[in-house]
Design a protein around this motif. Sequence first.
Motif, PDB file in Angstrom:
ATOM      1  N   ARG A  79      19.514 -15.517  -9.566  1.00 41.44           N
ATOM      2  CA  ARG A  79      20.504 -16.237  -9.777  1.00 41.44           C
ATOM      3  C   ARG A  79      21.496 -16.887  -8.869  1.00 41.44           C
ATOM      4  O   ARG A  79      21.658 -18.033  -8.538  1.00 41.44           O
ATOM      5  CB  ARG A  79      21.431 -15.865 -11.194  1.00 41.44           C
ATOM      6  CG  ARG A  79      20.741 -15.432 -12.407  1.00 41.44           C
ATOM      7  CD  ARG A  79      21.711 -15.013 -13.403  1.00 41.44           C
ATOM      8  NE  ARG A  79      20.781 -14.719 -14.713  1.00 41.44           N
ATOM      9  CZ  ARG A  79      20.221 -15.458 -15.471  1.00 41.44           C
ATOM     10  NH1 ARG A  79      20.318 -16.867 -15.352  1.00 41.44           N
ATOM     11  NH2 ARG A  79      19.676 -14.869 -16.559  1.00 41.44           N
ATOM     12  N   THR A  82      19.584 -19.282  -6.474  1.00 41.25           N
ATOM     13  CA  THR A  82      19.446 -20.501  -7.181  1.00 41.25           C
ATOM     14  C   THR A  82      20.486 -21.245  -7.025  1.00 41.25           C
ATOM     15  O   THR A  82      20.411 -22.631  -6.746  1.00 41.25           O
ATOM     16  CB  THR A  82      18.986 -20.152  -8.693  1.00 41.25           C
ATOM     17  OG1 THR A  82      17.664 -19.647  -8.856  1.00 41.25           O
ATOM     18  CG2 THR A  82      18.777 -21.620  -9.444  1.00 41.25           C
ATOM     19  N   ASP A  98      13.968 -27.327 -10.943  1.00 44.60           N
ATOM     20  CA  ASP A  98      13.811 -26.068 -11.701  1.00 44.60           C
ATOM     21  C   ASP A  98      13.649 -24.922 -10.903  1.00 44.60           C
ATOM     22  O   ASP A  98      13.185 -24.977  -9.513  1.00 44.60           O
ATOM     23  CB  ASP A  98      12.470 -26.349 -12.565  1.00 44.60           C
ATOM     24  CG  ASP A  98      12.641 -25.681 -13.982  1.00 44.60           C
ATOM     25  OD1 ASP A  98      13.560 -24.674 -14.054  1.00 44.60           O
ATOM     26  OD2 ASP A  98      11.785 -25.965 -14.854  1.00 44.60           O
ATOM     27  N   HIS A 108      10.009 -17.383 -17.228  1.00 44.34           N
ATOM     28  CA  HIS A 108      11.411 -17.453 -17.420  1.00 44.34           C
ATOM     29  C   HIS A 108      11.968 -18.690 -16.579  1.00 44.34           C
ATOM     30  O   HIS A 108      11.661 -18.608 -15.270  1.00 44.34           O
ATOM     31  CB  HIS A 108      12.362 -16.215 -17.326  1.00 44.34           C
ATOM     32  CG  HIS A 108      13.721 -16.382 -17.715  1.00 44.34           C
ATOM     33  ND1 HIS A 108      14.188 -16.244 -19.021  1.00 44.34           N
ATOM     34  CD2 HIS A 108      14.718 -16.854 -17.048  1.00 44.34           C
ATOM     35  CE1 HIS A 108      15.368 -16.484 -19.109  1.00 44.34           C
ATOM     36  NE2 HIS A 108      15.839 -16.668 -18.084  1.00 44.34           N
ATOM     37  N   GLU A 111      18.430 -21.344 -15.281  1.00 43.91           N
ATOM     38  CA  GLU A 111      19.010 -22.386 -15.578  1.00 43.91           C
ATOM     39  C   GLU A 111      19.657 -22.995 -14.210  1.00 43.91           C
ATOM     40  O   GLU A 111      20.618 -22.266 -13.569  1.00 43.91           O
ATOM     41  CB  GLU A 111      19.955 -22.231 -16.736  1.00 43.91           C
ATOM     42  CG  GLU A 111      20.850 -23.262 -17.097  1.00 43.91           C
ATOM     43  CD  GLU A 111      21.941 -23.071 -18.173  1.00 43.91           C
ATOM     44  OE1 GLU A 111      22.865 -23.968 -18.249  1.00 43.91           O
ATOM     45  OE2 GLU A 111      21.568 -22.099 -18.951  1.00 43.91           O
ATOM     46  N   THR A 113      22.354 -25.206 -13.418  1.00 44.53           N
ATOM     47  CA  THR A 113      23.478 -25.664 -14.125  1.00 44.53           C
ATOM     48  C   THR A 113      24.010 -26.761 -13.434  1.00 44.53           C
ATOM     49  O   THR A 113      24.120 -26.767 -12.105  1.00 44.53           O
ATOM     50  CB  THR A 113      24.667 -24.740 -14.462  1.00 44.53           C
ATOM     51  OG1 THR A 113      24.841 -24.248 -13.276  1.00 44.53           O
ATOM     52  CG2 THR A 113      24.223 -23.817 -15.515  1.00 44.53           C
TER      53      THR A 113
END
Length: 118
Positions: A79, A82, A98, A108, A111, A113
């Motif tokens: 996370r 990303t 993505d 999976h 996200e 954001t």
Amino acid sequence: MLDYLRHAMAFDPVEQLRAFFVNTRRELIAEEQIARGGPSGVSVEPRQVLVRALALGATGVILVHNHPSGDPMPSPADRRFTRRLATAGECLGIQLHDHLIVARGGTHAIEVTALPAA
């Protein structure tokens, strides 16, 4: 695309990160393996992805990596990476569309954001 990724990566015994580089119309420019690690992780920095995107003239990136453990859930490190890549890419005009994780246990999407306004 998910069938291809599952076949290519889900059962690999070492973790790898692949990038799909796209243009403004989201047409594929290139697919490349950015890094290959070991059974419990891969070491990569956002700049490695973004340098390649700039060299290709890409305006967007789709990241995919595998989890040899079989569990597709993202780690805190996944996370953080990303978020860092999305932030750095935004500064360069390269959108992270993505970030997918593929594993024996499924897939999976992490996200991506919207970042708060500065």
